[in-house]
Design a protein around this motif. Structure first.
Motif, PDB file in Angstrom:
ATOM      1  N   ASN A   2       0.833  -1.202   0.000  1.00 13.92           N
ATOM      2  CA  ASN A   2       0.000   0.000   0.000  1.00 13.92           C
ATOM      3  C   ASN A   2       0.870   1.255   0.000  1.00 13.92           C
ATOM      4  OD1 ASN A   2      -2.303  -1.424  -0.034  1.00 13.92           O
ATOM      5  ND2 ASN A   2      -2.925  -0.997   2.067  1.00 13.92           N
ATOM      6  N   THR A   3       0.598   2.128  -0.964  1.00 16.68           N
ATOM      7  CA  THR A   3       1.327   3.394  -1.031  1.00 16.68           C
ATOM      8  C   THR A   3       0.335   4.511  -1.331  1.00 16.68           C
ATOM      9  OG1 THR A   3       1.738   3.138  -3.406  1.00 16.68           O
ATOM     10  CG2 THR A   3       3.456   2.331  -1.912  1.00 16.68           C
ATOM     11  N   ILE A   4       0.757   5.746  -1.091  1.00 20.41           N
ATOM     12  CA  ILE A   4      -0.053   6.902  -1.469  1.00 20.41           C
ATOM     13  C   ILE A   4       0.724   7.701  -2.510  1.00 20.41           C
ATOM     14  CG2 ILE A   4       0.748   8.247   0.561  1.00 20.41           C
ATOM     15  CD1 ILE A   4      -2.158   9.503   0.485  1.00 20.41           C
ATOM     16  N   THR A   5       0.178   7.781  -3.720  1.00 18.06           N
ATOM     17  CA  THR A   5       0.896   8.470  -4.804  1.00 18.06           C
ATOM     18  C   THR A   5       0.171   9.732  -5.262  1.00 18.06           C
ATOM     19  OG1 THR A   5      -0.180   7.035  -6.410  1.00 18.06           O
ATOM     20  CG2 THR A   5       2.021   6.386  -5.672  1.00 18.06           C
ATOM     21  N   ALA A  37       3.439  14.444   2.354  1.00 18.76           N
ATOM     22  CA  ALA A  37       4.527  13.781   1.637  1.00 18.76           C
ATOM     23  C   ALA A  37       3.995  12.445   1.111  1.00 18.76           C
ATOM     24  CB  ALA A  37       5.710  13.551   2.569  1.00 18.76           C
ATOM     25  N   THR A  38       3.932  12.320  -0.216  1.00 17.25           N
ATOM     26  CA  THR A  38       3.441  11.085  -0.825  1.00 17.25           C
ATOM     27  C   THR A  38       4.595  10.084  -0.962  1.00 17.25           C
ATOM     28  OG1 THR A  38       3.920  11.660  -3.127  1.00 17.25           O
ATOM     29  CG2 THR A  38       1.832  12.482  -2.202  1.00 17.25           C
ATOM     30  N   ASP A  39       4.272   8.908  -1.479  1.00 18.22           N
ATOM     31  CA  ASP A  39       5.292   7.883  -1.707  1.00 18.22           C
ATOM     32  C   ASP A  39       5.845   7.931  -3.129  1.00 18.22           C
ATOM     33  OD1 ASP A  39       5.015   6.812   0.899  1.00 18.22           O
ATOM     34  OD2 ASP A  39       3.242   5.682   0.295  1.00 18.22           O
ATOM     35  N   ARG A  40       5.561   9.048  -3.838  1.00 15.74           N
ATOM     36  CA  ARG A  40       6.091   9.156  -5.194  1.00 15.74           C
ATOM     37  C   ARG A  40       7.612   9.233  -5.169  1.00 15.74           C
ATOM     38  NH1 ARG A  40       1.654  12.888  -6.024  1.00 15.74           N
ATOM     39  NH2 ARG A  40       3.016  14.682  -5.864  1.00 15.74           N
ATOM     40  N   VAL A  47       8.703  11.691 -12.418  1.00 19.10           N
ATOM     41  CA  VAL A  47       8.059  10.909 -11.368  1.00 19.10           C
ATOM     42  C   VAL A  47       7.868   9.475 -11.865  1.00 19.10           C
ATOM     43  CG1 VAL A  47       5.990  10.646  -9.937  1.00 19.10           C
ATOM     44  CG2 VAL A  47       6.928  12.928 -10.361  1.00 19.10           C
ATOM     45  N   MET A  48       8.379   8.525 -11.101  1.00 16.22           N
ATOM     46  CA  MET A  48       8.288   7.111 -11.477  1.00 16.22           C
ATOM     47  C   MET A  48       6.838   6.619 -11.370  1.00 16.22           C
ATOM     48  SD  MET A  48      11.419   6.362 -12.222  1.00 16.22           S
ATOM     49  CE  MET A  48      11.960   8.016 -12.654  1.00 16.22           C
ATOM     50  N   PRO A  49       6.478   5.611 -12.169  1.00 12.18           N
ATOM     51  CA  PRO A  49       5.074   5.166 -12.214  1.00 12.18           C
ATOM     52  C   PRO A  49       4.537   4.574 -10.910  1.00 12.18           C
ATOM     53  CG  PRO A  49       6.320   4.290 -14.095  1.00 12.18           C
ATOM     54  CD  PRO A  49       7.311   4.898 -13.163  1.00 12.18           C
ATOM     55  N   LYS A  50       5.419   3.945 -10.113  1.00 12.80           N
ATOM     56  CA  LYS A  50       4.942   3.300  -8.876  1.00 12.80           C
ATOM     57  C   LYS A  50       5.489   3.988  -7.638  1.00 12.80           C
ATOM     58  CE  LYS A  50       4.573  -1.409 -10.811  1.00 12.80           C
ATOM     59  NZ  LYS A  50       5.125  -2.786 -10.721  1.00 12.80           N
ATOM     60  N   GLY A  51       4.696   3.944  -6.562  1.00 11.10           N
ATOM     61  CA  GLY A  51       5.133   4.519  -5.296  1.00 11.10           C
ATOM     62  C   GLY A  51       6.034   3.567  -4.531  1.00 11.10           C
ATOM     63  N   TYR A  54       6.313   3.484   2.393  1.00 12.90           N
ATOM     64  CA  TYR A  54       6.838   4.246   3.543  1.00 12.90           C
ATOM     65  C   TYR A  54       7.734   5.425   3.184  1.00 12.90           C
ATOM     66  CZ  TYR A  54       5.117   0.119   5.947  1.00 12.90           C
ATOM     67  OH  TYR A  54       4.317  -0.894   6.394  1.00 12.90           O
ATOM     68  N   LYS A  55       7.947   5.681   1.896  1.00 15.72           N
ATOM     69  CA  LYS A  55       8.873   6.754   1.505  1.00 15.72           C
ATOM     70  C   LYS A  55       8.396   8.128   2.011  1.00 15.72           C
ATOM     71  CE  LYS A  55      11.035   8.972  -2.475  1.00 15.72           C
ATOM     72  NZ  LYS A  55      10.274  10.205  -2.573  1.00 15.72           N
ATOM     73  N   GLY A  56       7.113   8.418   1.866  1.00 20.22           N
ATOM     74  CA  GLY A  56       6.590   9.708   2.313  1.00 20.22           C
ATOM     75  C   GLY A  56       6.772   9.907   3.814  1.00 20.22           C
ATOM     76  N   GLN A  57       6.470   8.862   4.569  1.00 17.24           N
ATOM     77  CA  GLN A  57       6.644   8.925   6.022  1.00 17.24           C
ATOM     78  C   GLN A  57       8.108   9.180   6.377  1.00 17.24           C
ATOM     79  OE1 GLN A  57       5.618   5.319   8.206  1.00 17.24           O
ATOM     80  NE2 GLN A  57       6.558   6.113  10.075  1.00 17.24           N
ATOM     81  N   ILE A  58       9.006   8.466   5.689  1.00 14.63           N
ATOM     82  CA  ILE A  58      10.447   8.603   5.951  1.00 14.63           C
ATOM     83  C   ILE A  58      10.913  10.032   5.678  1.00 14.63           C
ATOM     84  CG2 ILE A  58      12.728   7.932   5.034  1.00 14.63           C
ATOM     85  CD1 ILE A  58      11.445   5.047   4.735  1.00 14.63           C
TER      86      ILE A  58
END
Length: 314
Positions: A2-5, A37-40, A47-51, A54-58
């Motif tokens: 699960n990611t948020i993009t 902060a999204t996971d993009r 911007v890459m196609p997939k998130g 946890y990247k946004g949280q980090i």
């Protein structure tokens, strides 16, 4: 995974929504900003196609920790962090330049140096340097702030002033703040066994005309880190440095014939590769902060963010 993009919230008092490469910024009552902060993942201004899980949280949590650790020397926009992916702060008018500062000749500077350039953004680079060598003194190499889909461009101090992008009075402050933040960032990195190689800062003006640090600071997206242990040895042997930054993604893309140039197609990232990128970001977080990363609940990220922001705004 699960990611948020993307986000399209509608918060009470919302006046506008700006979407950057990674963050979505909501203007609340022309008074404060809610920055999600999204996971993009963005590389070479694409911007890459997939998130990335946890990247946004980090990014958000490193940036807020670093703002807290530097607020005694440079004021910043931050007032609250109601959610692991969210920062809230004062409404600011951003300066249309990114203040890039380099302590070492790496990344973009090294690529320019390799093709024979010795002036970067109006700043001279000494002859006889090898990739990843330390500059005698850190150099400031600004870039224009591009809209999503466009490329940031190198620009000199003289051109910034000539074109009226920033007034001289304000630019002197930006340079001073940039050097102070880089010095503090260097000290924090050293305490974690890291070298802060280069980074970028963004600044804005509050309604009362105060210049403050905005956006992110000392994250793996905005900064490059090396491991201090073995740095000198690797330089002497002409070996690649052990890096803590987004550079590993750029190198993977280059190896797969992508540098964001016209006609190039983004290579497909497998689920395994995306998981490995997420693991690397968690490793970056733990090395940069010296703390164990605690994963937020990602069963329904949008719902979680919306609930936390609404509770804060009430």
């Amino acid at each position: 995974m699960n990611t948020i993009t993307d986000t399209n919230f509608n918060f009470p008092g919302q006046k506008s929504l700006y979407k950057g490469k990674v963050r979505a910024v909501y203007n609340i009552n022309d008074n404060e900003l809610v920055m999600v902060a999204t996971d993009r993942l963005s590389a070479f201004d694409v911007v890459m196609p997939k998130g990335i899980p946890y990247k946004g949280q980090i990014l958000n949590q490193i940036a807020t920790k670093m703002m807290d650790a530097t607020k005694d020397i440079v004021p910043n926009w931050l007032t609250a962090t109601p959610d692991p992916n969210v920062a809230v702060g004062h409404l600011c008018e951003p300066f249309k330049v990114e203040m890039v500062i380099r302590g070492y000749m790496s990344g973009h500077a090294a690529r320019e140096y390799k093709v024979g350039k010795r002036i970067l953004c109006g700043v001279a680079m000494p002859e006889g340097m090898k990739e990843n060598d330390k500059f005698p003194n850190p150099i400031i190499t600004p870039a224009t702030k591009a809209e999503m889909g466009d490329h940031d461009e190198d620009i000199s101090r003289d051109d910034i002033l000539k074109r009226g992008i920033v007034s001289e009075e304000d630019y002197v402050v930006l340079e001073d703040y940039t050097r102070k933040l880089f010095q503090r960032g260097t000290e924090i990195a050293a305490s974690r066994g890291l070298i802060l190689v280069d980074t970028k800062y963004e600044f804005g003006k509050t309604k009362d005309g105060k210049i403050v640090l905005i956006d992110e600071i000392h994250t793996p997206d905005s900064s490059r880190y090396f491991y201090a242990d073995g740095y000198q040895e690797r330089q002497e042997k002409g070996e690649a440095q052990k890096q803590l930054s987004k550079e590993f993604v750029r190198q993977w893309l280059i190896a797969n014939d992508f540098q964001g140039l016209e006609g190039q197609t983004v290579p497909i990232m497998s689920d395994e590769y995306i998981q490995s990128v997420s693991d690397r970001y968690i490793e970056l977080y733990e090395n940069i902060t010296g703390e164990t990363f605690v994963k937020a609940d990602v069963s329904n990220i949008e719902k979680r963010i919306e609930a936390n922001v609404l509770a804060y705004l009430k």
